[in-house]
Design a protein around this motif. Sequence first.
Motif, PDB file in Angstrom:
ATOM      1  N   TYR A  69      30.026  55.102 -40.356  1.00 45.60           N
ATOM      2  CA  TYR A  69      30.559  56.378 -39.886  1.00 45.60           C
ATOM      3  C   TYR A  69      31.928  56.654 -40.510  1.00 45.60           C
ATOM      4  CZ  TYR A  69      32.342  59.914 -36.642  1.00 45.60           C
ATOM      5  OH  TYR A  69      32.881  61.055 -36.096  1.00 45.60           O
ATOM      6  N   CYS A 105      32.635  63.148 -40.071  1.00 46.34           N
ATOM      7  CA  CYS A 105      33.053  64.237 -39.185  1.00 46.34           C
ATOM      8  C   CYS A 105      34.575  64.245 -39.075  1.00 46.34           C
ATOM      9  CB  CYS A 105      32.417  64.050 -37.811  1.00 46.34           C
ATOM     10  SG  CYS A 105      32.884  65.286 -36.592  1.00 46.34           S
ATOM     11  N   ASN A 124      31.468  58.942 -33.130  1.00 45.13           N
ATOM     12  CA  ASN A 124      30.373  59.778 -33.629  1.00 45.13           C
ATOM     13  C   ASN A 124      29.558  60.314 -32.449  1.00 45.13           C
ATOM     14  OD1 ASN A 124      28.360  61.060 -35.005  1.00 45.13           O
ATOM     15  ND2 ASN A 124      27.429  59.214 -35.838  1.00 45.13           N
TER      16      ASN A 124
END
Length: 196
Positions: A69, A105, A124
Amino acid sequence: MNKYLIKSTSAIYAEDVNWKNLEPMQLTSNSGNGKTLYNTRCYLCYNEKGIFFRFEVEDDKINCTMDEYNAPIYNEETVELFMQPTQDKTQYMEFEWNGIGGVFCAKVKNYLNGKTSLDFIEKNIIDSKIYAADYGWIVQGFLPAQLFEGSLSGEWQFNAYRIKLAKDNSQILLSYSNTIADNYHLPDKFAVLKFV
């Protein structure tokens, strides 16, 4: 300027969305020459809790190694969404996915002088899944509304992108609203996302 009408859905999960009933965005060469190169389509819809997304990605080889991630997956191959819920061009969200499960993100601060900084979303909370397809792969999932400022209504600015590595490791850039530059962080080139 491109405009995408994002429709509401009663679906609870991305798997419940009838994607065939939605209008696809066709990504073309970011140079603006209109070529599709590797066929890539993006679909969006929403409910009161957030935004559903789907990328259908034509691919002959997935050149990815990163699946952690918020790894810098943009240095390899990704599909991406930039979402600007407010009229402030200096603030927007950047979402990325690759073909082996990598997710990225972050909130972007764009100084509008060629420089940006990132504020990573530490946990996440994006529900996304990868599926094999006879033409390549599919990634679809859900972006919770809490990731965005403001309500899921009116008109936002946004763009959809793809980075594909050529055989010489140069980047092939595709976009929904072409930036006509080797740079996706150009808010003046974003498309309109209209909630209907």
